[in-house]
Design an enzyme around this catalytic site. Structure first.
Site, mmCIF file in Angstrom:
data_model
loop_
_atom_site.group_PDB
_atom_site.id
_atom_site.type_symbol
_atom_site.label_atom_id
_atom_site.label_comp_id
_atom_site.label_asym_id
_atom_site.label_seq_id
_atom_site.Cartn_x
_atom_site.Cartn_y
_atom_site.Cartn_z
ATOM 1 N N TYR A 142 -2.520 -4.901 -5.030
ATOM 2 C CA TYR A 142 -1.545 -5.478 -5.956
ATOM 3 C C TYR A 142 -2.211 -6.029 -7.213
ATOM 4 O O TYR A 142 -1.606 -6.047 -8.275
ATOM 5 C CB TYR A 142 -0.770 -6.611 -5.273
ATOM 6 N N ASP A 221 -1.864 1.942 11.289
ATOM 7 C CA ASP A 221 -0.929 2.986 11.726
ATOM 8 C C ASP A 221 -0.471 2.718 13.162
ATOM 9 O O ASP A 221 0.715 2.805 13.490
ATOM 10 C CB ASP A 221 -1.533 4.392 11.565
ATOM 11 N N ASP A 245 2.958 -6.087 3.298
ATOM 12 C CA ASP A 245 4.246 -5.809 2.664
ATOM 13 C C ASP A 245 5.034 -4.815 3.516
ATOM 14 O O ASP A 245 6.198 -5.028 3.852
ATOM 15 C CB ASP A 245 4.017 -5.233 1.256
ATOM 16 N N ASP A 249 8.480 -5.577 6.376
ATOM 17 C CA ASP A 249 9.809 -4.944 6.296
ATOM 18 C C ASP A 249 10.121 -4.280 7.630
ATOM 19 O O ASP A 249 11.230 -4.370 8.158
ATOM 20 C CB ASP A 249 9.848 -3.873 5.195
#
Ligand code: IPM
Ligand code: MN
Length: 354
Positions: A142, A221, A245, A249
């Site tokens: 980021y 993963d 991030d 979610d």
């Protein structure tokens, strides 16, 4: 006590949901005899419209001077499909994180028994799941060097981490694990990424300092699969910015609705408390958005910024009661029984005062 709280409602449903969090905070202050003063400031698209800057200096100063920041959401469809936009609402969020030194983002995921049927996952898999995701928030891709080459045909982002950044977030993670079920999972991609190997090396150095904490390591993963196939495995997860991030979610589906996920961002300066969901512009102004994530973020504010656990608990209990009695917005309600955003906010506030 007396609190100065910076209020940054932002865009979309931000103002509606933060208005409900304000009701909850005022109810708690009345019940526990605290005094609160609110300091409004602009962030996101509304700040761009007004000041040409998604996180104006004035907003920064309001945050710095406050004891905590209650944040709504930023984002506006006017910017979403314009890759050439010079300023974006999301830059406001990133600037706020960087300027306030908010390196630790805490996103707890819990399940409410009366809602487990709402999760797309099997009830027996999610019922009782309770974990805390700790996402590094001011480093990695980021904020690493980024650029465009070849007249726009090549682009890059750099996933860079320094030892001090990894150490301080891992320290938080070990400490939080210690206060929970003492199980820490460090999530990385150390089989491929150099930055992940740094994370893993530092975690392995630090783990012996926390012998009471069981530390394990998982590739991202695999972690993304385990979150869905066996979320009860996790207690505390710590990971870098981008992985965090994405995983948070994904983790939100465990609790049944993104509208329930609260977060705290803490670090060097004033802490920020905000729902994990975004600005959901399609729902803005319709009085249908779920305010519970914003209200639960206010509970985290009492707990993490002010160390007032009873006040936090009073909010949580009111939220649970509202959920258990089916007094919820349309994302959680049974057909035909949905309540409006403001109604749910009023109910939670009155349950706090009961
Ligand atoms: C989040 C959001 C932000 C992020 C966006 C809006 C910049 O998705 O807080 O998770 O990617 O960090
Ligand atoms: Mn996100």
């Amino acid at each position: 006590m007396k609190f100065n709280i910076a209020l940054l409602p932002g865009d979309g449903i931000g103002p509606e949901v933060t208005a409900q969090a304000v009701k909850a905070v005022e109810a708690v202050c009345r019940r526990f005899s605290h005094e609160v003063s609110w300091h409004f400031a602009y962030a996101g698209a509304c700040a761009i419209d007004r000041f040409g800057d998604a996180f104006p200096e004035e907003t920064y100063r309001t945050c710095l001077e406050a004891d905590a920041v209650l944040f709504g959401a930023v984002g506006d469809p006017r910017y979403d499909n314009d890759p050439k936009a010079k300023v974006r609402p999301e830059q406001g969020l990133l600037a706020m994180r960087k300027k306030l030194g908010l390196y630790a983002n805490l996103r707890p995921v819990e399940t409410f028994s009366s809602l487990v049927h709402k999760s797309p996952l099997k009830e027996e898999l999610v019922d009782g799941a309770d974990f805390l995701c700790i996402r590094e928030l001011t480093g990695g891709m980021y904020f690493g060097e980024k650029g465009i080459l070849d007249g726009g045909d090549t682009a890059y982002d750099t996933n860079i981490y320094h030892r001090f950044e990894v150490e301080r977030i891992l320290r938080q993670a070990f400490e939080f694990a210690r206060r929970r079920r003492s199980h820490l999972t460090v999530v990385d991609k150390a089989n491929v990424l150099e930055s992940s190997r740094l994370w893993r090396r530092i975690a392995q150095e630090m783990a012996p300092l926390y012998p009471d904490v069981t530390t394990d390591y998982m590739y991202v993963d695999n972690a993304s699969m385990r979150l869905i196939t066996g979320p009860k495995f996790f207690d505390v997860i710590v990971t870098e910015n981008t992985f965090g991030d994405i995983l948070t979610d994904e983790a939100s589906v465990v609790s049944g609705s993104m509208g329930l996920l609260a977060s705290a961002s803490i670090g060097e300066k004033t802490g920020v408390f905000e729902p994990v969901h975004g600005s959901y512009p399609q729902a803005a102004g319709k009085d249908i958005a779920n305010p519970l994530a914003a209200i639960l973020s206010a509970a985290m504010m009492f707990e993490y910024a002010f160390g007032l656990m009873d006040e936090g608990r009073a909010i949580r209990e009111a939220v649970s009661e509202s959920i258990d009695s089916g007094f919820v917005t349309e994302d959680l309600a049974v057909e035909g029984a949905a309540r409006g955003t403001a109604e749910v906010g009023d109910r939670v506030a009155s349950l706090i005062l009961k």
